[in-house]
Write an enzyme that holds these catalytic residues in place. Structure first.
Site, PDB file in Angstrom:
ATOM      1  N   PHE A  10       0.821  -1.223   0.000  1.00 14.53           N
ATOM      2  CA  PHE A  10       0.000   0.000   0.000  1.00 14.53           C
ATOM      3  C   PHE A  10       0.852   1.269   0.000  1.00 14.53           C
ATOM      4  O   PHE A  10       0.405   2.316   0.463  1.00 14.53           O
ATOM      5  CB  PHE A  10      -0.975   0.002   1.185  1.00 14.53           C
ATOM      6  CG  PHE A  10      -1.644  -1.317   1.436  1.00 14.53           C
ATOM      7  CD1 PHE A  10      -2.407  -1.918   0.438  1.00 14.53           C
ATOM      8  CD2 PHE A  10      -1.482  -1.986   2.639  1.00 14.53           C
ATOM      9  CE1 PHE A  10      -3.005  -3.146   0.647  1.00 14.53           C
ATOM     10  CE2 PHE A  10      -2.068  -3.225   2.852  1.00 14.53           C
ATOM     11  CZ  PHE A  10      -2.836  -3.800   1.863  1.00 14.53           C
ATOM     12  N   LEU A  12      -7.258  -6.632 -17.336  1.00 17.89           N
ATOM     13  CA  LEU A  12      -6.506  -7.786 -17.833  1.00 17.89           C
ATOM     14  C   LEU A  12      -6.909  -9.090 -17.165  1.00 17.89           C
ATOM     15  O   LEU A  12      -6.849 -10.152 -17.774  1.00 17.89           O
ATOM     16  CB  LEU A  12      -5.003  -7.539 -17.643  1.00 17.89           C
ATOM     17  CG  LEU A  12      -4.483  -6.275 -18.353  1.00 17.89           C
ATOM     18  CD1 LEU A  12      -3.012  -6.071 -18.038  1.00 17.89           C
ATOM     19  CD2 LEU A  12      -4.705  -6.359 -19.849  1.00 17.89           C
ATOM     20  N   VAL A  16      -5.019  -0.432 -11.829  1.00 14.38           N
ATOM     21  CA  VAL A  16      -6.246  -0.526 -11.034  1.00 14.38           C
ATOM     22  C   VAL A  16      -6.022  -0.447  -9.531  1.00 14.38           C
ATOM     23  O   VAL A  16      -6.976  -0.461  -8.763  1.00 14.38           O
ATOM     24  CB  VAL A  16      -6.989  -1.850 -11.338  1.00 14.38           C
ATOM     25  CG1 VAL A  16      -7.363  -1.922 -12.804  1.00 14.38           C
ATOM     26  CG2 VAL A  16      -6.174  -3.055 -10.915  1.00 14.38           C
ATOM     27  N   GLU A  36      -5.133   1.751  -7.206  1.00  9.49           N
ATOM     28  CA  GLU A  36      -5.379   2.829  -6.262  1.00  9.49           C
ATOM     29  C   GLU A  36      -6.680   3.587  -6.456  1.00  9.49           C
ATOM     30  O   GLU A  36      -7.172   4.230  -5.538  1.00  9.49           O
ATOM     31  CB  GLU A  36      -4.184   3.795  -6.284  1.00  9.49           C
ATOM     32  CG  GLU A  36      -2.999   3.152  -5.591  1.00  9.49           C
ATOM     33  CD  GLU A  36      -1.680   3.834  -5.863  1.00  9.49           C
ATOM     34  OE1 GLU A  36      -1.273   4.643  -5.030  1.00  9.49           O
ATOM     35  OE2 GLU A  36      -1.054   3.546  -6.889  1.00  9.49           O
TER      36      GLU A  36
END
Lengths: 328, 790, 166
Positions: free
Chosen positions: B294, B682, B754, B756
């Site tokens: 994170f 994806l 994708v 955040e």
């Protein structure tokens, strides 16, 4: 963690002999003591494991319950008689901690758990009169959202974190104690104390004294009891405030009531002022709220917990309203 | 879209050169955000050639389970603290208890004689080391700050590591560390935000000023017929990865071997090499599995302390940072104070957009919480004044945490938009649609692809959004007040340079992809295999991926939601290079021999003529005819340039249903729908999980998260998972996610990233739902029940 | 008496300070049980002690003498998966994988608790046998924190396991 000796006690007599030395400690599930030892707050030289002592839950001759101090929190909450006769006790335990911790924690250990005040925990970085008497209290003027509003002193504003103890004090539970010199029983309500100017002394226990059992007196009222815990997330958090209540309503009037609060004081708080104010009064929300506010009138709040008296009052009133509606 | 000019072999060299060649450029921010009005001439925009991969049917987007699933569910995945080395010692740290000053005395005699102790290291005996370079401050910096590590008596923050004990067991080390007595000489410190603000400066992030000025926004606000002007605050946050930071370290000959938890392997190796005055290749860092990152699993002082102590003691070191230690030493998100003022005409068109505020940082890093990013892109407005000012404090380094800046910035902007919609008596979605820009509102570039409107349309239908015109639709259900809210999400498309990979085709026709990518939960190996399988025309099962080691090629920092984009560009380059090699080994006289990569394509486990795909030869046959067991190439990704021309950003629309207890004001979330516009997805399975994960962290941000920083002492008080609340299972409802799935024509594979974006939007949607339920606007996070009682 | 770990006798450590968790991880190389907070606030270290889910970080190893410990390593064979492990993969009930063994051990014990009718905080009536509702499972799993936010997948996997629909 400092080095210590470890032994298991197989009966209360052996336990109190092993636990007599001044730096000995009784070890239950370890969910609080092991943590405190790792944090350097507790530094026992000897641990006496008492998890092998009585775990039984039996009916007393008077129709109450006797719960062995080594019974796990989970076992008490799940017990048929507890669920039927003292539902608030089941509810309180189930609202506490996590399933894993409830499986480990003992009844005795739950009663004797220590505050979660973060300044108490910060051994190197904060002042705490409970940890180091006379040092000062950094919680006052600091982060104190979880701190006490009733019975506080200028020396300590910590709370007792137990859920289980809240219905127990509401139901006049009795604590059975053993020591090297003999045994005695006291009311749970007299076991924990206000901080005053000696917040390091948290209970009325004598050095080396062991909790062997907790006794619930027969109490028909408790069959209609409830526990409401208010916290900052939905589960697995200590109470901002909690309420244990039992209520009997007859002809729309309160005939009997028990009330205790958690998260508001250094001890499980029996709300006697509110109880007295309620008996004989109409069972209405307004009456409940007024009585609750009377109980909280003496509250002294801090920077972060000014909301607690009002939250406590609203929660008490809501719990009583629900109990009254169930009897309507 | 093939570009061979950046291909090169011996990528470890070219990679270093690439890194040394210029500052890390943040794709989207590298543009000049100061332009007063749209200026780009559209006639100069180069022609778009869509990546043919996007058009091919099949694998891209198919939901696939994680390749490391069996290992992880069986407890077989080894993390940083789970590698055992011979003669390993255990470390325990001692942290400072003052915010600023110096150590006047250290008494470590009792610790040194405590059983099992191998070494006590402080600034008095630590090896001489250089200061670590902070991330973004230099091309290869990876550190949280530039503070020297145990080089002198100076104390810079409350919680700084000042001593370490090595012992034979963890229990012995922990015990001895408590025996060390420190005496300090305190200096004046700045630990109060209000005091620090007196010393303000305009902030920068990634080398650019965090400032956009367009026209006279203050005058426009004054003149606007409808306006709101509100202030917000957000507290500090910590990542709280469930895996606490840890490293296992040994000096093996001239090599420093580190088993780490890390999301920037190559940068970490380069930074540590400089600290110890050795070559980057001498620092071998691996991190096959990382227990959550994170933004926080970067380089912190414990790495350097562990390596130095290993050097001094001559023994390997296991450094398990305690949970408290993580809070003391590894930074989190900085707090903010923000003002959002919006002026609109009666139809809801923005005339003035003002978003300004303060955030603290430390002097020793290059990170300012950039909470205005979304405001620079989301809406058109005639005038704008958007600016962050940073104030220096004596505190633990603030750092990157999932959706830096925009996580708290969108909270402010998107609750303010809700408030404006109410005042205008316009539905909040309609208000956003009326301010949808034609071009990037800050720099005038054309959007590469922007689907915010589609996201709102999809989301409104999935959630069952009921339009409103200024009135609250909140209702009561038993003891619960129920309301709904909506907000936009935004996150920039980053693409760092430095991507590289080694790709091998073996005689059995299988593919091996090796690159220094990271697996902290994103499913990197799985996604890499998906991309490579598609690109090389091979079965997914026939692709092996090796990653998580600094000795592997490339720099693919798992930050800024860009690792997948970086990998996509790298696999593209590798494919081009491999085609060229295959053309070379094709027997003379065959149709494929000697062709360039533009004349050939990889399909059906082999190569074929681009113009005549039926003229095909399999990899197996090619290698067999050439008598090769394997063919290997290394390739560097092309330097990302698309964002110089295009406005490339991701968007989303988030819907939330909140329930507030009528008596106690406890807040619960009952429904969430998030629809995201991030280019091509994806792997539907892992992408959905990323979206949900961000939403949950965003709900945590809104409802409960706060790192309590005691301004009296500069010390973090709730340095514990028991008192730093984050959502538990009971806080998390079923979360509905979807995506527009429109490929970005200027991103390799069409994907923008994708990780955040879903950290943004959910918090504001929840706050707007709370308003709908209760009529209360909470502008100071978190939305705790006491703020709903008044 | 020895500690019985995954069916094997293990002598209690001489140092009584050693937690069950550190015994597993540092001395027996059973690193599937994870250390998240080491203070009972995350659930990553959950193991079964005599069939009950407990936290190994707050258990002293010496206390486990004579008790039966089951860790994640023992719930399936080397080349097979426990049904709940397979369900986690199917529902994508993890990202980083660090809390995962604790979630799975907790989920296995949870099924037993529900089967014997143990109530939870959210059970509507204490006298009833609790139903495996989404809310029940979420409350009962709340002692296992997932920071990646794979919560939906975790609860889906465990719900299926508890309902016997795997």
């Amino acid at each position: 963690m400092e080095l210590f000796t470890y032994e298991r006690a197989h009966n209360p007599e052996a336990a109190v002999i092993a636990g007599a030395p001044s730096r000995a400690k009784f070890l239950g599930g370890g969910t609080n003591l092991v943590d405190l030892m790792r944090e350097g707050i507790e530094r026992p030289s000897a641990l006496v494991d008492v998890t092998g002592l009585s775990q039984t839950i039996v009916e007393t001759a008077e129709g109450g319950l006797l719960i062995g101090a080594a019974a796990s929190n989970a076992a008490v909450a799940e017990h048929r008689l507890v669920r039927n006769r003292y539902p608030a006790l089941s509810r309180a335990i189930l609202a506490g901690a996590s399933a894993q911790i409830r499986n480990m924690a003992t009844v005795g250990g739950n009663i004797l758990q220590r505050t979660r005040c973060r300044y108490f925990y910060d051994v190197n970085g904060a002042r705490c009169n409970k940890r180091d008497p006379g040092q000062g209290c950094d919680a006052i003027g600091g982060f104190n959202r979880y701190h006490a509003v009733l019975g506080t002193s200028s020396h300590c504003i910590a709370t007792h974190p137990s859920d289980m103890c809240i219905p127990l004090v509401a139901f006049d539970a009795i604590v059975h104690l053993a020591a090297n010199g003999g045994s005695r029983s006291i009311k749970l309500a007299e076991l924990h104390r206000d901080p005053g100017d000696t917040p390091q002394i948290e209970t009325a226990l004598d050095p080396g004294e062991l909790i062997t059992a907790i006794e619930l007196p027969p109490l028909a009222l408790a069959r209609r009891s409830a526990y409401r815990k208010v916290r900052d997330r939905a589960s697995y958090a200590f109470a901002l405030i909690s309420v244990a209540a039992a209520l009997h309503v007859d002809d729309n009037r309160v005939t009997d009531v028990r009330l205790a609060l958690g998260g508001v004081a250094h001890k499980p708080w029996r709300a006697l002022i509110a109880e007295r104010a309620l008996v004989g009064q109409p069972a209405t929300y307004d009456t409940f709220l007024a009585a609750a506010r009377a109980e909280l009138r003496a509250a002294q709040t801090q920077r972060d917990n000014a909301f607690k008296p009002e939250l406590a009052a609203r929660t008490i009133a809501a719990v009583l309203r629900t109990l009254a509606e169930e009897q309507a | 879209m093939t570009d061979s000019k950046n291909l090169g072999k011996g990528s470890s060299i070219t990679r270093r050169e690439a890194l040394a060649g210029g500052a890390i450029v943040l794709g989207a921010i590298a543009t000049k955000p100061l332009s007063a009005a749209p200026t780009t001439s559209h006639s100069t925009v180069p022609k778009t050639v869509l990546d043919p991969l996007i058009e091919r049917p099949g694998q891209l987007g198919t939901p696939r389970s994680r390749r490391d699933g069996p290992l992880k569910v069986k407890g077989g995945a080894r993390y940083a603290a789970e590698h055992h080395l011979k003669d390993m010692t255990y470390a325990a740290l001692v942290f400072s208890t003052i915010a600023r000053g110096s150590i006047s005395e250290i008494d470590s005699r009792d610790a040194e004689t405590s059983p099992g102790v191998v070494l006590v290291m402080t600034h008095l005996n630590a090896p001489r080391m250089g200061a670590p370079e902070p991330f973004l401050a230099t091309p290869t910096g990876a550190s949280g700050s530039s503070h020297p590590v145990m080089q002198d008596a100076e104390v810079f923050w409350n919680g700084q590591p000042i001593a370490v004990v090595l012992a034979e067991t963890q229990e012995q080390a922990d015990r001895a560390a408590r025996l060390i007595q420190i005496t300090y000489q305190a200096k004046t410190s700045v630990t109060r935000f209000s005091e620090a603000k007196q010393l303000e400066t305009v902030a920068t992030f990634g080398g650019e000023k965090l400032q956009t000025v367009r026209g006279d926004a203050d005058a426009a606000l004054e003149a606007a017929p409808v306006k709101i002007d509100v202030s917000f605050s957000s507290p500090r946050h910590n990542h709280n990865q469930i895996e606490p930071h840890a490293v296992t370290v040994a000096w093996q000959g001239k090599t420093l071997r580190m088993y780490d938890c890390n999301q920037g392997l190559s940068l970490t190796a380069a930074t540590i090499a400089k600290v110890f005055g050795i070559e980057p290749a001498q620092v071998h860092v691996s991190a096959e599995f990382v227990g959550g990152s994170f933004g926080g699993k970067t380089l912190w002082q414990y790495h350097i302390v562990a390596a130095a102590a290993a050097k001094l003691s001559g023994r390997p070191v296991r450094m398990n940072v305690t949970r408290e230690g993580v809070f003391r030493m590894c930074g989190g998100r900085a707090p903010t104070e923000q003002r959002v003022a919006l002026g609109a005409d009666k139809d809801g068109r923005l005339k003035a957009l003002i978003h300004t505020g303060f955030t603290p940082k430390i002097q020793q890093n290059a990170m300012t919480e950039p909470f205005i990013e979304a405001t620079q892109r989301l809406y058109s407005s005639e005038t704008a004044r958007i600016e962050v000012r940073a104030a220096h404090m004596d505190m633990l380094s603030n750092t990157f945490m999932r959706a830096p800046g925009s996580a708290v910035g969108t909270y402010a902007l998107e609750t303010a938009m809700d408030e404006l919609a109410e005042k205008l008596t316009i539905d909040p979605i309609e208000l956003r649609l009326r301010n949808e820009p034609d071009v990037d509102p800050t720099n005038g570039k054309r959007f590469s692809q922007r689907g915010l409107v589609q996201a709102y349309q999809m989301g409104a239908e999935r959630f069952g959004w009921i339009p409103r015109k200024g009135q609250r639709l909140g209702r009561r259900e038993g003891e619960w007040l129920v309301g709904t809210g909506v907000a936009s999400a935004y996150y920039p498309h980053y693409h760092f340079p430095g991507g590289a990979a080694r790709v091998t085709i073996t005689a059995d026709g299988k593919l091996l992809v090796e690159l220094a990518a990271h697996e902290q939960g994103v499913g990197a190996a799985t996604t890499t295999a998906i991309i490579a399988a598609k690109r090389f025309g091979i079965d997914f099962e026939d692709v092996e991926v090796r990653y998580g080691d600094s000795l592997l090629p490339g720099s693919h920092p798992a930050g800024g939601s860009q690792q997948t984009a970086s990998i996509g560009a790298t696999i593209l380059a590798a494919n081009t290079a491999m085609i060229a090699e295959l053309a070379k080994i094709a027997p003379q006289g065959t149709p494929w021999a000697g062709l360039s990569s533009t004349g050939l394509t990889t399909v059906r486990a082999g190569i074929a003529l681009t113009e005549r795909p039926s003229v095909h030869i399999g990899y197996k046959e090619l290698l067999a005819r050439a008598g090769l067991q394997a063919i290997t190439i290394e390739a560097d990704a092309a330097t990302p340039t698309a964002a110089e021309t295009w406005s490339m950003h991701s968007y989303g629309a988030v819907f939330c249903e909140a329930r507030v207890n009528a008596d106690t004001r406890e807040l619960r979330v009952s429904r969430v729908t998030g629809v995201y516009d991030c280019g091509k997805i994806l792997n539907a399975k892992t992408a959905a999980s990323q979206f949900r994960g961000g939403i949950i962290m965003s709900l945590g941000l809104a409802m409960m998260e706060e790192t309590q920083f005691d301004e009296r002492t500069g010390r973090i008080i709730n340095a514990s998972m028991a008192e730093y609340h984050m959502p538990v299972h009971l806080d998390v409802p079923l979360i509905d996610v979807a995506w527009t799935d429109i490929p970005d024509p200027h991103a390799p594979t069409g994907a923008r990233g994708v990780g955040e974006i879903s950290m943004n939007g959910a918090s504001a949607a929840l706050a707007n739902a709370v308003y709908d339920a209760t009529g209360k606007r909470v502008r100071d996070l978190p939305i705790t029940l006491d703020k709903l009682m008044v | 008496m020895p500690i019985i770990i995954n069916g094997h006798d293990v002598a209690a450590p001489a140092d009584p300070r050693v937690s069950l968790l550190d015994l597993l991880r540092e001395r027996l190389d059973l690193t599937g049980t994870k250390k998240g907070c080491n203070q009972g606030a995350c659930g990553a270290c959950t193991v079964l002690i005599d069939g009950q889910r407990k936290l190994s970080c707050l258990s002293l190893a010496v206390q486990c003498d004579g008790h039966d410990i089951t860790t994640i390593e023992a719930i399936s064979e080397v080349d097979s998966l426990h049904p709940l492990q397979a369900a986690f993969i199917e529902t994508d009930g993890f990202q980083c994988g660090y809390c995962t063994p604790g979630q799975i051990m907790s989920g296995i014990a949870l099924r037993g608790e529900m089967q014997r009718g143990a109530p939870s905080h959210v059970t509507p009536r204490l006298e009833d046998v609790p139903e495996a509702s989404n809310e029940e499972i979420r409350e009962r799993m709340s002692g296992n924190i997932c920071r990646c936010g794979a919560n939906n997948g975790i609860i889906e996997a465990i719900s299926s396991y508890v309902r016997g629909t795997l």
